[in-house]
Design a protein around this motif. Structure first.
Motif, short mmCIF file in Angstrom:
data_model
loop_
_atom_site.label_atom_id
_atom_site.label_comp_id
_atom_site.label_asym_id
_atom_site.label_seq_id
_atom_site.Cartn_x
_atom_site.Cartn_y
_atom_site.Cartn_z
N ILE A 279 5.97 -12.45 0.30
CA ILE A 279 5.78 -11.86 -1.15
C ILE A 279 4.55 -10.73 -0.85
O ILE A 279 4.71 -9.62 -1.42
N LEU A 280 3.83 -11.12 0.10
CA LEU A 280 2.97 -9.82 0.46
C LEU A 280 3.59 -8.67 1.09
O LEU A 280 3.22 -7.48 0.57
N ASN A 281 4.41 -8.75 2.01
CA ASN A 281 5.10 -7.53 2.39
C ASN A 281 5.84 -6.84 1.10
O ASN A 281 5.87 -5.59 1.34
N PHE A 282 6.48 -7.56 0.08
CA PHE A 282 6.89 -6.94 -1.03
C PHE A 282 5.98 -6.31 -2.01
O PHE A 282 6.22 -4.96 -2.02
N ALA A 283 4.82 -6.84 -1.82
CA ALA A 283 3.77 -5.83 -2.48
C ALA A 283 3.27 -4.94 -1.75
O ALA A 283 2.96 -3.79 -2.28
N LEU A 284 3.15 -5.02 -0.64
CA LEU A 284 2.80 -3.91 0.31
C LEU A 284 3.70 -2.74 0.30
O LEU A 284 3.19 -1.69 0.31
N ASN A 285 5.05 -2.99 0.22
CA ASN A 285 5.94 -1.77 -0.16
C ASN A 285 5.60 -1.01 -1.14
O ASN A 285 5.50 0.34 -1.46
N LEU A 286 5.33 -1.70 -2.35
CA LEU A 286 4.83 -1.02 -3.75
C LEU A 286 3.55 -0.31 -3.60
O LEU A 286 3.45 0.79 -4.04
N GLU A 287 2.59 -0.88 -2.75
CA GLU A 287 1.38 -0.25 -2.58
C GLU A 287 1.44 0.90 -1.83
O GLU A 287 0.82 2.00 -1.87
N TYR A 288 2.16 0.98 -0.82
CA TYR A 288 2.62 1.94 -0.16
C TYR A 288 3.08 3.21 -1.01
O TYR A 288 2.58 4.36 -0.69
N LEU A 289 3.94 2.79 -1.99
CA LEU A 289 4.48 3.96 -2.79
C LEU A 289 3.32 4.57 -3.58
O LEU A 289 3.27 5.68 -3.97
N GLU A 290 2.58 3.48 -4.33
CA GLU A 290 1.56 3.89 -4.92
C GLU A 290 0.24 4.84 -4.17
O GLU A 290 -0.06 5.85 -4.83
N ALA A 291 0.10 4.39 -3.08
CA ALA A 291 -1.01 5.15 -2.24
C ALA A 291 -0.34 6.66 -2.06
O ALA A 291 -1.31 7.43 -2.02
N GLU A 292 0.86 6.63 -1.46
CA GLU A 292 1.45 7.84 -1.30
C GLU A 292 1.25 8.86 -2.35
O GLU A 292 0.87 10.30 -2.38
N PHE A 293 1.63 8.37 -3.51
CA PHE A 293 1.65 9.15 -4.88
C PHE A 293 0.21 9.67 -5.10
O PHE A 293 -0.12 10.84 -5.20
N TYR A 294 -0.79 8.89 -5.14
CA TYR A 294 -2.08 9.22 -5.34
C TYR A 294 -2.62 10.04 -4.44
O TYR A 294 -3.41 11.08 -4.72
N LEU A 295 -2.34 9.91 -3.18
CA LEU A 295 -3.08 10.36 -2.04
C LEU A 295 -2.53 11.95 -2.17
O LEU A 295 -3.23 12.94 -2.04
N TYR A 296 -1.18 12.16 -2.28
CA TYR A 296 -0.59 13.35 -2.53
C TYR A 296 -1.21 13.99 -3.69
O TYR A 296 -1.46 15.45 -3.57
N ALA A 297 -1.40 13.53 -4.76
CA ALA A 297 -1.80 14.21 -5.90
C ALA A 297 -3.51 14.70 -5.91
O ALA A 297 -3.70 15.81 -6.25
N ALA A 298 -4.18 13.58 -5.14
CA ALA A 298 -5.50 14.16 -5.06
C ALA A 298 -5.87 15.01 -3.76
O ALA A 298 -6.79 15.75 -3.88
N THR A 299 -5.12 14.87 -2.71
CA THR A 299 -5.39 15.60 -1.40
C THR A 299 -4.39 16.44 -0.94
O THR A 299 -4.58 17.40 -0.14
N GLY A 300 -3.07 16.34 -1.34
CA GLY A 300 -1.98 17.13 -0.74
C GLY A 300 -1.33 16.51 0.44
O GLY A 300 -0.50 17.18 0.90
N HIS A 301 -1.97 15.48 0.71
CA HIS A 301 -1.51 14.96 1.96
C HIS A 301 -1.20 13.06 1.63
O HIS A 301 -2.12 12.45 0.84
N GLY A 302 -0.37 12.58 2.53
CA GLY A 302 -0.19 11.14 2.30
C GLY A 302 -0.82 10.16 3.29
O GLY A 302 -2.18 10.65 3.76
#
Length: 313
Positions: free
Chosen positions: A59-82
């Motif tokens: 279950i945690l690894n399933f959630a981790l996949n979704l957190e990777y997606l969110e983190a990448e989106f916001y990091l690129y939006a905020a900094t231009g990098h993942g």
């Protein structure tokens, strides 16, 4: 006006019916609409099949996949990098991004501050879940291959644009719609997953993460509504609701419309957050409606990493 998109929210479930994404026959029959005649009365009722157990680390690894997606989106939006190589872990997949991607050209510094704060929160969630899996004698999965250009075809499917040109990194309002997609997904996914967790420490951490995702979701909803009020233009509210309709079609559940009178996505009877099963979440992030055996697509071109990655219905 900038073009927009959005995705996700809910559906009630119990602890014993959550395992659609893990492959339970019961959930498959419910979602696909498979029907069978009621069995003839017998002296000894057929016992109810025992649901499959889903280990906490799966279950945690399933959630981790979704957190990777969110983190990448916001990091690129905020900094231009993942994510850094260290945070993505060894064996990480690549992230497809729009050409010439850079940090969002913010309307003002306040929006930039919002984005930076959420980006850091999502990065911290990635690190927390990785640590929780390791502490629970498991192995956190690396970041899967991600596709942040998938917003464009989703916008077409939602009826927001007629060509796949939507880019959540083009401007502040585009970013808000993209963020609206992910935060509601996070809230409903954690609501659905929490009852399955057996380790109380992990459950407590998951509840804390869900609370932060809910804060984020309310923040994004408020900003979208605030923009509409400030400009006396409900374009972005209408766009967000088109996204809600699309994710409701893809992943089921009762969608809560975004309006100037209410920004809380909750069951109107009990005032609780909606839930989504892993199966419903997979259909949304893969960008495909009902169907068993779906293992990749959409934001995850090669699928999620881990044992919960293929739809049951």
């Amino acid at each position: 006006m900038e073009k927009k998109l959005n995705d996700l929210i809910d559906k009630a479930l119990s602890r014993r019916k959550f395992l659609a994404g893990a492959g339970t026959a019961t959930a498959s029959a419910l979602i696909v609409g498979c029907s069978s005649s009621s069995p003839a009365p017998t002296p000894t009722p057929t016992p109810t099949p025992t649901p499959l157990d889903v280990p906490d680390n799966d279950i945690l690894n399933f959630a981790l996949n979704l957190e990777y997606l969110e983190a990448e989106f916001y990091l690129y939006a905020a900094t231009g990098h993942g994510l850094s190589t260290a945070d993505a872990l060894t064996g990480a997949g690549t992230t497809i991004v729009p050409p010439n991607i850079a940090a969002v050209p913010w309307a003002n510094s306040t929006y930039a501050q919002y984005a930076n704060e959420i980006a850091q929160d999502e990065l911290n969630h990635v690190r927390l879940i990785q640590s929780a899996i390791t502490a629970n004698s498991g192995t956190p999965v690396p970041r899967p291959a991600l596709d942040l250009t998938f917003f464009a075809p989703l916008a077409v499917a939602a009826g927001i644009t007629t060509t796949p040109t939507f880019n959540p990194f083009d401007g502040t309002n585009d970013f808000l719609i993209g963020a609206f997609v992910f935060e509601d997904v996070g809230v409903t996914a954690y609501s659905g997953a929490a009852p399955l967790l057996t380790n109380n420490n992990i459950l407590s951490a998951a509840a804390g993460i869900q609370a932060v995702e809910a804060y984020h979701a309310a923040e994004i909803r408020t900003l979208i509504v605030g923009t509409s009020i400030a400009t006396n233009d409900q374009t972005y509210i209408a766009i967000a609701n088109k996204v809600s309709a699309l994710r409701g079609m893809l992943g089921g559940g009762n969608e809560t419309a975004l309006s100037v009178s209410s920004i809380v996505a909750a069951d109107p009877t009990n005032a609780i957050a909606f839930h989504r099963t892993t199966d419903q979440v997979l259909h949304i992030v893969y960008g495909a409606a009902g169907g068993a055996g779906l293992g990749k697509g959409g934001f995850f071109p090669n699928g999620l990493n881990g044992k919960i990655s293929v739809t049951a219905s």
